[in-house]
Design a protein around this motif. Structure first.
Motif, mmCIF file in Angstrom:
data_model
loop_
_atom_site.group_PDB
_atom_site.id
_atom_site.type_symbol
_atom_site.label_atom_id
_atom_site.label_comp_id
_atom_site.label_asym_id
_atom_site.label_seq_id
_atom_site.Cartn_x
_atom_site.Cartn_y
_atom_site.Cartn_z
ATOM 1 N N UNK A 39 -5.263 2.675 -4.251
ATOM 2 C CA UNK A 39 -5.481 3.792 -3.334
ATOM 3 C C UNK A 39 -4.859 5.094 -3.823
ATOM 4 N N UNK A 40 -3.905 4.998 -4.761
ATOM 5 C CA UNK A 40 -3.251 6.192 -5.268
ATOM 6 C C UNK A 40 -2.110 6.676 -4.394
ATOM 7 N N UNK A 41 -1.666 5.857 -3.450
ATOM 8 C CA UNK A 41 -0.575 6.228 -2.547
ATOM 9 C C UNK A 41 0.752 6.002 -3.272
ATOM 10 N N UNK A 42 1.688 6.927 -3.093
ATOM 11 C CA UNK A 42 3.002 6.788 -3.730
ATOM 12 C C UNK A 42 3.752 5.604 -3.135
ATOM 13 N N UNK A 43 4.727 5.086 -3.861
ATOM 14 C CA UNK A 43 5.450 3.886 -3.406
ATOM 15 C C UNK A 43 6.206 4.152 -2.106
ATOM 16 N N UNK A 44 6.731 5.358 -1.953
ATOM 17 C CA UNK A 44 7.435 5.733 -0.713
ATOM 18 C C UNK A 44 6.486 5.645 0.483
ATOM 19 N N UNK A 45 5.301 6.227 0.337
ATOM 20 C CA UNK A 45 4.332 6.218 1.426
ATOM 21 C C UNK A 45 3.689 4.845 1.592
ATOM 22 N N UNK A 46 3.589 4.062 0.511
ATOM 23 C CA UNK A 46 3.026 2.716 0.601
ATOM 24 C C UNK A 46 3.909 1.845 1.497
ATOM 25 N N UNK A 47 5.231 1.984 1.383
ATOM 26 C CA UNK A 47 6.156 1.223 2.219
ATOM 27 C C UNK A 47 6.017 1.627 3.683
ATOM 28 N N UNK A 48 5.906 2.942 3.935
ATOM 29 C CA UNK A 48 5.739 3.426 5.313
ATOM 30 C C UNK A 48 4.389 2.995 5.878
#
Length: 67
Positions: A39-48
């Motif tokens: 999806x291209x989501x950053x790891x910080x936002x993936x956790x959220x």
């Protein structure tokens, strides 16, 4: 291909578990969370995002498994 994080791009600070339309964008047809690579989501936002999906499932806003 270098994808930009959707949440950083659209300046979304808080991922709301009640916003099911947004959350559904990151689920595959089996209602499983897609990987950040996909999806291209950053790891910080993936956790959220994962936390928001779990909360939405618990509140019966999203299914655990799609039929």
């Amino acid at each position: 291909m270098n994808k930009q994080c959707y949440f950083s791009q659209n300046n979304i600070k808080y991922i709301d578990y009640k916003d099911t339309e947004l959350l559904k964008r990151f689920l595959n047809p089996h209602a499983r969370l897609m990987s950040g690579k996909r999806t291209g989501v950053s790891s910080k936002h993936q956790r959220k995002l994962a936390e928001a999906v779990k909360r939405a499932r618990f509140m019966a806003l999203l299914p655990y498994v799609a039929r």
